[in-house]
Design a protein around this motif. Structure first.
Motif, PDB file in Angstrom:
ATOM      1  N   VAL C 101       0.837  -1.209   0.000  1.00 41.34           N
ATOM      2  CA  VAL C 101       0.000   0.000   0.000  1.00 41.34           C
ATOM      3  C   VAL C 101       0.872   1.259   0.000  1.00 41.34           C
ATOM      4  O   VAL C 101       0.492   2.285  -0.566  1.00 41.34           O
ATOM      5  CB  VAL C 101      -1.013   0.036   1.176  1.00 41.34           C
ATOM      6  N   TRP C 103       3.629   1.414  -1.598  1.00 36.62           N
ATOM      7  CA  TRP C 103       3.984   1.502  -3.025  1.00 36.62           C
ATOM      8  C   TRP C 103       2.970   2.389  -3.744  1.00 36.62           C
ATOM      9  O   TRP C 103       3.327   3.305  -4.485  1.00 36.62           O
ATOM     10  CB  TRP C 103       4.013   0.086  -3.589  1.00 36.62           C
ATOM     11  N   MET C 104       1.676   2.119  -3.521  1.00 37.63           N
ATOM     12  CA  MET C 104       0.627   2.930  -4.160  1.00 37.63           C
ATOM     13  C   MET C 104       0.802   4.403  -3.772  1.00 37.63           C
ATOM     14  O   MET C 104       0.635   5.304  -4.587  1.00 37.63           O
ATOM     15  CB  MET C 104      -0.755   2.447  -3.702  1.00 37.63           C
ATOM     16  N   GLN C 105       1.146   4.596  -2.498  1.00 42.69           N
ATOM     17  CA  GLN C 105       1.352   5.956  -2.003  1.00 42.69           C
ATOM     18  C   GLN C 105       2.530   6.627  -2.718  1.00 42.69           C
ATOM     19  O   GLN C 105       2.420   7.766  -3.189  1.00 42.69           O
ATOM     20  CB  GLN C 105       1.644   5.856  -0.505  1.00 42.69           C
TER      21      GLN C 105
END
Lengths: 297, 239, 299
Positions: C101, C103-105
């Motif tokens: 998550v 990474w998504m950020q």
């Protein structure tokens, strides 16, 4: 319901299938990076069945999920010896092989003078069962949720049964399970096949909802998201992944105020959630407390 | 000397130590006996700074170390030989010894090398296997290595958690003779043992721990061996 | 024959970058037994910081390198604190999902920093390449290969000749026993993470300088290439990471040359799948599946 709301709700329902399939593999103690492949297989096979061969929708659903289950059986049998990261990466390899393989599959037939069928990276369009049979998006949403409900009921029943207890035991401590005379390999294989079937069913629904699919939809991002949903919602119950899906898709689409920063907000929130609850909101311990509380009422 | 006063340590929801007071005098072998779950290992972890006690105090030679970190306890001269030995399996014997002297490696490297040579004199079988991976050693040799590794920090007090666990009787005798030899050289020993018979032969002072409390304190002569063994294995209620 | 050797050389060039990324992965996995999925994305964000300096501040190429590496290390520290240090030691899956998550950020931070899809990245050398007989080598690739070999030597010296390396190996074998030696696993893990990020930053810089462009997809690409190279060579083995990286590069180059681009990635996954199924420990691994594959074994 507005068309927008219906499409969000349908999306949540279909993604929930992948999340559930990743969840059952997590429960048996393995991490799979490859559940998106079964979703893709289901989508392609059922799409070909209705659009190219004119099969009825129901048969296409059965065929799509069965082919996905067979694929899961093959992968499960080959990777039965692997554990942990080895299993995770092997499933990732398989899923990427499927995705890249779909990129070079060209099987088309001519229907009404138009070529129909998978066309490699160009994708696979015109899966028009919904239009041909005058099914509205609202009706289709009900189909999705009826099937999702059926899968959930099966999962919740299994969880209450002896088989459920055995599967949890394998997930917690495979050596202990083996010493209890449980055939760990067969049980795992069974779970993996079932997970493939669930994901495949979701894929069938997705293909007919989207009417156009392409290999890149089924990339590793979908699989890792599915894993994350289970862990956000909690590993204690099959409702966990559903909560994860609702939180992610519902939250992302719901809160317009954070447009443009939504992944920053979501990523941060989930990271903090995992610090406080490393096995998700509804983990085994919390489920145990809830059950005890319900029994007392 | 090591002084423990009213130590209370909570392990999750369980109060593993409910106010333990004991002392280990300089140059003596102090032995802690008790049934499983009496809190023996918790006591050692609380002294070594691995678990934080809720209340009470631990001091070494008058220096307060309650709730300090493991490196600080080590710097104050307390070393722990853990249960099941826990050698670093794919590191060589010599690397294990160097790891034991980790805190000292920053300064006097030559002194560390001298100590390694001394360890080899004490444990000739380790010298023969100095380049061998520690995981390939026999159980007895691994126990020797664990003791030698703990000694590398030049401790005043050596705490040993069940050193005879899982070893053949002949090897157990060897381990105990090494313990008393180390003691004669001036190292104070705090020993947790299941093998009460062997432990009582070398102990200067005995504590019986039961359900997180000290149930008995005295010299081995103060109490009959049978009585101790009965209480150590069956708990105070049976006695 | 000339084609074959030239293709192999090209494969080794790209493979040395894979090897560097796999090296960082191995270092972190070896000491923590946990997977950092946002390893690639943190390199990507570091590179975006570098290219941002290049595009908006017109920074010199050397400054871009510094910003890239420093940015990667800073992001790596953030990831370590949030996804690994803060999460309970027995919750490896939570750490992995948390790193996902984040990474998504990180991807979103990158697109806020620079909203376009592709950005130029300054090249390392103005002079193109060197000819050896009939063969041609791009200078950037020679540099990458040399840096990878240099890092391998540095890492081995660090692990086997220094006090820090001793502590790191002790933690990776048994963090419980390491505590009894007065070693702080938390601190060792943190510095291992920082060092891995540094290696990642260097790898990212070399790769992007050779490509002369950067996209947000670099994160995904780096994470999975690094993972594959690491698993191919053998989980937790440092020479394995190098061999796995080089091998992956060579396999890709040859399949691309003989079978075309579409088959390139497919073959890499197929080879890894077969290696995992037939020899689960990886090529230089132990050949047996252990839950805690031993790290940092001697060559």
């Amino acid at each position: 319901m507005s068309e927008y709301a219906i499409s969000i709700a349908s999306n949540m329902g279909m993604i929930a299938f992948v999340a559930l399939s990743a969840y059952v593999v997590l429960v048996v103690g393995e991490i799979s990076f490859g559940q998106q492949a079964y979703f893709g297989i289901g989508a392609y096979v059922s799409g070909m069945a209705t659009a190219m061969w004119g099969w009825p929708f129901g048969f296409a659903l059965v065929l799509g999920s069965c082919v996905a289950a067979i694929a899961a059986f093959a992968v499960g049998a080959l990777t039965l010896r692997l554990r942990g990261l080895y299993f995770a990466i092997a499933t990732l390899c398989f899923a990427e092989m499927i995705r890249l393989g779909l990129n070079s599959i060209h099987v088309q037939v001519e229907i009404d003078g138009e070529p129909v069928g998978p066309d490699g990276a160009e994708g696979f369009g015109d899966i028009r069962w919904m239009f041909e049979h005058d099914v509205t998006t609202l009706e289709y949403m009900f189909i999705i949720y009826a099937l999702l409900g059926a899968v959930l009921v099966v999962l919740l029943l299994v969880e209450r049964s002896n088989l459920g207890a055995v599967i949890r035991m394998i997930g917690q401590d495979p050596l202990l399970a083996r010493s209890q005379g449980i055939d760990v390999g067969t049980c795992k294989l069974l779970v993996i096949v079932f997970s493939g079937m669930i994901a495949g069913l979701g894929g069938c629904l997705y293909a007919h909802f989207a009417t156009y699919i392409e290999p890149n939809v089924f990339n590793v991002m979908l699989g890792v998201h599915a894993l994350a949903y289970g862990l956000i919602g909690g590993l204690g119950t099959a409702l966990g992944p559903i909560i994860g899906v609702v939180l992610d898709i519902g939250f992302l689409e719901g809160v317009r105020a954070i447009q443009g920063y939504r992944m920053i907000a979501f990523g941060g929130l989930v990271a903090i959630l995992l610090i406080i609850m490393p096995r998700g909101i509804l983990d085994e311990v919390r489920i145990h407390h809830i059950k005890r509380w319900l029994r007392r009422q | 000397m090591l002084e423990v006063r009213d130590l209370v340590t909570v392990y999750g929801a369980i109060e593993a130590l409910k106010g333990v007071t004991l002392s280990a005098k300089q140059g003596e072998i102090t032995c802690i006996l008790g049934p499983n779950g009496a809190g023996k290992t918790t006591l050692m972890y609380s002294i070594a700074g691995i678990l934080k006690p809720r209340s009470g105090s631990v001091s070494v030679n008058g220096r307060e170390i309650t709730g300090s970190s493991a490196p600080y306890a080590l710097a104050c001269g307390i070393a722990l030989v853990p249960e099941n030995r826990l050698v670093f399996p794919s590191m060589s014997v010599e690397e294990n010894l160097r790891a034991g002297a980790f805190r000292r490696l920053r300064g006097d490297r030559s002194a560390v090398l001298e100590d390694i040579d001394k360890a080899y004199v004490r444990f000739p079988s380790l010298k023969r296997r100095r380049d061998q991976a520690a995981g390939t050693l026999s159980g007895g040799e691994q126990q020797m290595l664990a003791v030698a590794r703990a000694m590398m920090s030049r401790p005043n007090i050596l705490m040993m958690d069940e050193p005879s666990l899982g070893l053949a009787p002949l090897v157990v005798s060897e381990v105990f003779s090494i313990i008393s030899q180390l003691n004669k050289e001036g190292v104070s020993i705090l020993l947790v043992e299941q093998n009460a018979h062997k432990a009582l032969q070398i102990a200067s002072h005995v504590y019986l721990l039961d359900q997180g409390r000290v149930a008995f304190s005295g010299t081995p002569g103060d109490i009959g061996e049978d009585d101790i063994i009965q209480r150590a294995y069956l708990g105070s209620k049976a006695a | 024959m000339i084609d074959f050797i030239q293709t192999t050389l090209d494969g080794l060039s790209i493979g040395s970058a894979y090897a560097l990324i796999a090296l960082g992965f191995t270092l972190v996995f070896g000491v923590m037994r946990r997977i950092n999925l946002s390893y690639g994305p943190s390199i990507m964000l570091g590179a975006f910081a570098g290219t941002w300096a290049f595009v908006t501040l017109e920074a010199q190429p050397w400054l871009v390198a510094v910003v890239t590496i420093a940015g990667t290390v800073a992001v790596g520290m953030y990831v370590e604190r949030l996804c690994f240090w803060a999460i309970r030691k027995d919750a490896a899956i939570a750490s992995m999902v948390s790193s996902f998550v984040i990474w998504m950020q990180l991807e979103e931070v990158a697109t806020i920093l620079l909203p376009g899809r592709t950005y130029p990245y300054p090249e390392l050398f103005k002079f193109g390449g060197i000819d050896i007989g009939p063969y041609f080598l791009r200078m950037e690739h020679v540099t990458t290969l040399a840096v990878a070999m240099f890092m391998l030597v540095v890492l081995r010296l660090l692990l086997y000749r220094t006090r820090f390396g001793l502590a790191l190996r002790a933690v990776s074998e048994s963090s419980e026993a390491a505590v009894y030696m007065g070693i702080s696993p938390v601190r060792i893990t943190f510095w291992a993470f920082v060092f891995a990020s540094f290696i990642g930053g260097v790898a990212g810089y070399l790769l992007l300088a050779a490509d002369q462009q950067v996209t947000p997809y670099f994160g995904l690409w780096a994470t999975f290439k690094g993972l594959i190279a690491m698993m191919l060579g053998g989980l937790g083995s440092i020479p394995g990471a190098i061999v796995g990286g080089l091998l992956l590069g060579v396999i890709e180059a040859h399949t691309q040359w003989y079978l075309g681009n579409a088959v390139k990635d497919l073959t890499a996954y197929l080879v890894l799948f077969l290696v995992l199924v037939l020899r689960p420990g990886g090529l230089l691994g132990q050949g047996i599946v252990e839950r805690h594959a031993q790290a940092f074994r001697r060559i």
